[in-house]
Design a protein around this motif. Structure first.
Motif, short mmCIF file in Angstrom:
data_model
loop_
_atom_site.label_atom_id
_atom_site.label_comp_id
_atom_site.label_asym_id
_atom_site.label_seq_id
_atom_site.Cartn_x
_atom_site.Cartn_y
_atom_site.Cartn_z
N TYR A 1 48.40 39.33 43.66
CA TYR A 1 46.81 39.53 44.08
C TYR A 1 45.91 38.71 44.25
N ALA B 1 43.36 39.64 38.39
CA ALA B 1 44.50 39.91 38.76
C ALA B 1 45.65 38.99 37.92
N ASP C 1 47.32 41.83 48.46
CA ASP C 1 48.56 41.52 47.79
C ASP C 1 49.50 40.78 48.81
N VAL D 1 40.97 43.92 47.23
CA VAL D 1 42.35 43.28 46.86
C VAL D 1 43.28 43.24 47.73
#
Length: 871
Positions: free
Chosen positions: A307, A496, A321, A319
């Motif tokens: 993240y 994260a 990924d 956020v």
């Protein structure tokens, strides 16, 4: 949630005493837990458990621990450590279910067969005659002084006036618990209802939830219901005390722990809440702990890892990924909103970008690009985290953490370097504190500590660590190219990790202020010793181990210890989290061991200490050392005596040799010179007799004969002196007196005195002392200008002393200093004669006069018998 490693299996009862120990009853005995280690409980010497199979534990407010068994018996372990059986086999107290102490001090016990009461040392059975109907399951004394009994027919309350139980409801109950507001609840598996009470509401006492474990469920201090077997595992109903008077945990649960990966075992047995708000869960496989966590999980779809966090223009949290190329918009209390149009988001200062190569770092702000060099000596840089906290640029360079300050890179250091490893996120809180996301967890650095680190880069960084014990599972996400820590518009912090996202509200940080307690558990030498005053270890003990622990902390794993052993450690020694210390090469003596603990909030415990002594072995004892010293002194004395005996013997041999030489000379003079001279005299006298008396030649020859005869007589006198024996020799005192008489007409008055019984002197000593005394006496007469001269001869048992003193002007300073005078040999002769005699020659001189002291050892001075000489 945390699984307690090393816990015993099949825990059937739990309770926590006020000192912080968590007590666990099992089919194999009782164990206690300090938060880190489990240890079996062993009653004091002379006592033992009635059985190993434990059914119930209950802690009373005073710290006493009541112990119930599967079989017959009931015991108590008092707060001071004493142990006593309250029920014997004949009292028929069998398989205890629950216990409570009434306001009058009596003890009520619910067993599988009956309700029993212990008052004033006597047991009685409470049955139908007292209003008890059905099979009793639970007994409870509340804060109002009311006593309740749950049965399979309903709940009963004791009427104090009639001494009988009266029904309060007709609903079957297997347990009785209270919510924090003081309401009474009854029920069983997956069913809980409020029990009507006549008393007004009064908050539940703080100690009740830690007094014993509950088999169905408990209300924690916040009013949340923790329930077992709903239908399996554990259910949590948050805010249950506000949901009405009837609860079904399987229906109302807000959180469930019913999967094998969530708990160590889904066969749950008991629940207990400790004073710090931890929830303890016993299962068939061991023990689990649920803590108040500062970190709350914020779950999003997709993989839990890789993240990147970024704050949007409006303060929102974005956020990314990188593995799934997904982006979410996050807000507290709202589900994540997915934005498929984005694949990766990263930001620098003022919405700029940070672009890194292995050779340099570009900071791009619109069209303007600033190129920054890496730290000198870094070579080709490998970096996996670069971010801008608004004032400083952070970079993970070749595995180390660097900060760019005023154009210069500074390497950050810490007491535990691992906490600064793999840092991938930094954010600044609303109060200016910095939060660093790294391999070991999240570091909290206050603004003051941060400014100190910038001003003094060589000093280790000060920080507080938030890790798994605070609810932060895993470590900072790596393999990203942007910040994994962020502060949103509401001041909340986002992190994260490799297991997901975590949120922390700095304004709601849960910090207990309880003081930890350090406790010394065991001293292990040749055998184990429980700590007590006056502990004495066996002679020859040189190695030992001290075991200790800490209690009363919400995070016992983070308790750090310091210790000091007086006489060995100069200062406190840091043990970190270790709970044992070893000492070797100890000698005999008295020792005192000091221990203290500090929790994660910097609160120190009271110092604990243990005094003990190591007995000396025979060779280490004072008497043995004194005996060795006396033996050494005796040997030295014997060596001295032997040396003195040898020197004395050698001196006597020299003296005797001198006597023999003198006798030989006397013999030779007598047999040669004197005899020849006698013949010459006879010859001359015969020739003179042939001449007439008037002849001038005869008169000349008669004069020659007379002179020769006089010389012969003088020679014979000298020979006689050389061979003189004691019977014909003047003693030393008389000889000195004679010398004094020869100078009686001189100016000073001469007094000769003898002290002690005179002894026969060795001829050599006699002659040498006489000559030395004569020299001292003549010097005083000629040079001292004295009016009085004293000669004292002291006949001692160990020493013969000759003292010659005057009251004259004393010696010149230069003569006294060197004890010699150029061109004069008298003083040097004194020293030479003293050396030959092995005598001590002493001189004291000054304006008041001069005193010579000649000391000769008695063994040399006095003539001994033949037997003594042989010895």
């Amino acid at each position: 949630m945390q699984h307690a490693i090393g816990a015993p299996a099949e825990i059937t009862s739990m309770a926590q005493t006020p000192d912080g120990w968590l007590w666990l009853g099992t089919p194999t005995g009782i164990y206690r837990f300090d938060g880190v280690r489990f240890e079996p409980y062993v009653p004091p010497p002379g006592s033992k458990l009635a059985h190993s199979r434990i059914s119930e534990l209950l802690v009373l407010p005073n710290g006493d621990l009541l112990i119930g068994y599967i079989w017959l018996g009931l015991s108590v372990r008092y707060a001071d450590g004493r142990f006593e059986h309250l029920a014997q086999a004949g009292d028929q107290v069998r398989q205890v279910l629950t216990m409570t102490r009434d306001v009058d001090g009596s003890l009520w016990v619910a067993t599988v067969t009956a309700v029993r009461r212990l008052a004033e040392g006597r047991w009685q059975t409470i049955g139908a005659e007292s209003g008890v109907t059905g099979v009793a399951r639970s007994v409870l004394a509340d804060q109002h002084g009311q006593l309740y009994l749950s049965t399979d027919k309903g709940t009963l309350r004791l009427n104090r006036a009639t001494r009988r139980f009266e029904p309060t409801d007709d609903k079957p109950n297997t347990m009785l618990v209270q919510s924090p507001d003081g309401r009474l609840w009854g029920g069983g598996d997956d069913n809980l209802h409020q029990v009507p009470t006549a008393a007004p509401r009064m908050p539940r006492p703080d100690w009740m939830n830690q007094a014993e474990g509950h088999a169905a469920g408990i209300f924690d201090r916040d009013g949340n219901l923790w329930a077992l077997r709903c239908p399996i595992g554990l259910c949590v109903v948050r805010g249950a005390d506000r949901l009405g008077d009837h609860l079904v945990p399987s229906r109302d649960a807000t959180d469930r722990f019913d999967q094998p990966w969530q708990l160590g075992n889904l066969s749950t047995n008991l629940l207990l809440e400790d004073p710090l708000g931890n929830i303890w869960l016993s299962t068939q496989a061991g023990l689990e702990r649920f803590r108040n966590s500062a970190m709350l999980p914020a779950r999003v779809g997709g993989a839990d890892g890789f993240y990147v966090l970024m704050r949007g223009i409006g303060g929102d949290v974005w956020v990314s990924d990188r593995r799934k190329h997904n982006v979410w918009l996050m807000a507290p209390g709202q589900p994540p909103k997915r934005h498929d149009e984005y694949q990766y988001v990263a930001a620098g200062r003022d919405w700029g970008l940070l672009l890194a190569t292995s050779d340099y770092l570009d900071r791009r702000q619109g069209e303007r690009v600033e190129r920054l060099a890496w730290p000198t000596g870094s070579g080709k840089v490998s970096t996996h985290a670069i971010f801008d906290d608004g004032r400083y640029i952070w970079a993970r360079i070749n595995g180390a953490s660097f900060v760019l300050v005023d154009g210069q890179w500074h390497k950050l250091t810490a007491a535990q370097p691992a906490v600064l490893t793999n840092v991938t996120g930094v954010t600044i809180g609303a109060n200016g504190d910095r939060w660093i996301n790294g391999m070991r967890g999240v570091l909290h650095v206050t603004q003051a500590d941060w400014q100190r680190a910038i001003a003094q880069p060589a000093q280790p960084l000060r920080y507080d660590l938030f890790d798994a014990t605070d609810g932060y599972i895993g470590e900072a996400t790596t393999g990203v190219w942007d910040n994994t820590a962020l502060t949103d518009g509401n001041g909340q912090l986002w992190f994260a990790s490799t297991t997901g996202l975590y949120r922390l509200d700095p304004a709601k940080l849960w910090r207990h202020k309880s003081t930890p307690r350090a406790e010394i558990l065991l001293l292990q030498a040749a055998q184990a010793h429980a700590p007590h005053s006056g502990l004495r270890l066996a002679p020859g003990t040189s190695q030992l181990r001290l075991d200790y622990t800490g209690l009363g902390s919400g995070k016992p794993e983070k308790l750090r210890f310091q210790y000091r052993l007086d006489g060995i450690d100069q200062d406190w020694q840091d043990a970190d989290t270790r709970r044992s210390v070893y000492y070797t090469n100890l000698g005999p003596g008295d020792f005192r061991f000091h221990l203290r603990a500090v929790n994660e909030d910097g609160i120190w415990s009271k110092e604990e200490s243990l005094s003990f002594s190591v007995e000396p072995t025979v060779v280490q004892s004072v008497w043995f050392k004194l005996a060795l010293a006396l033996l050494a002194a005796a040997l030295l004395y014997l060596l001295y005596r032997q040396r003195l005996r040898i020197n004395t013997r050698r001196a006597l041999e020299r003296f005797n040799l001198r006597v023999e030489e003198r006798e030989s000379i006397a013999r030779d003079l007598h047999d040669t010179l004197l005899q020849s001279m006698q013949g010459v005299i006879y010859s001359v006298k015969a020739m003179a007799m042939d001449l007439p008396p008037q002849e001038p030649m005869r008169r000349a020859m008669d004069r020659t004969v007379k002179l020769a005869t006089d010389a012969l007589v003088e020679g014979r006198d000298r020979v006689s002196e050389l061979r003189a024996e004691a019977a014909t020799r003047l003693n030393l005192s008389d000889a000195l007196q004679a010398i004094a008489a020869e100078h009686a007409g001189a100016a000073p008055q001469i007094a000769v005195r003898s002290e002690g019984a005179p002894r026969e002197l060795h001829p050599v000593v006699h002659d040498e002392l006489l000559l030395m005394g004569r020299e001292c006496l003549l010097n005083a007469i000629r040079h001292a200008q004295a009016s009085e001269v004293k000669v004292v001869l002291q006949w001692g048992e160990r020493t013969l002393k000759l003292v010659v003193s005057d009251n004259g002007v004393g010696m010149p300073a230069e003569v006294a200093a060197t004890q010699s005078k150029p061109g004069h040999w008298g003083l040097e002769g004194l020293h030479e004669r003293a050396h030959r005699l092995q005598a001590v020659l002493g001189l004291e001189t000054g304006a008041g006069g001069t005193e010579w002291t000649i000391s000769v050892p008695a063994v040399l001075a006095y003539r001994r018998r033949a037997s003594e000489a042989e010895a």
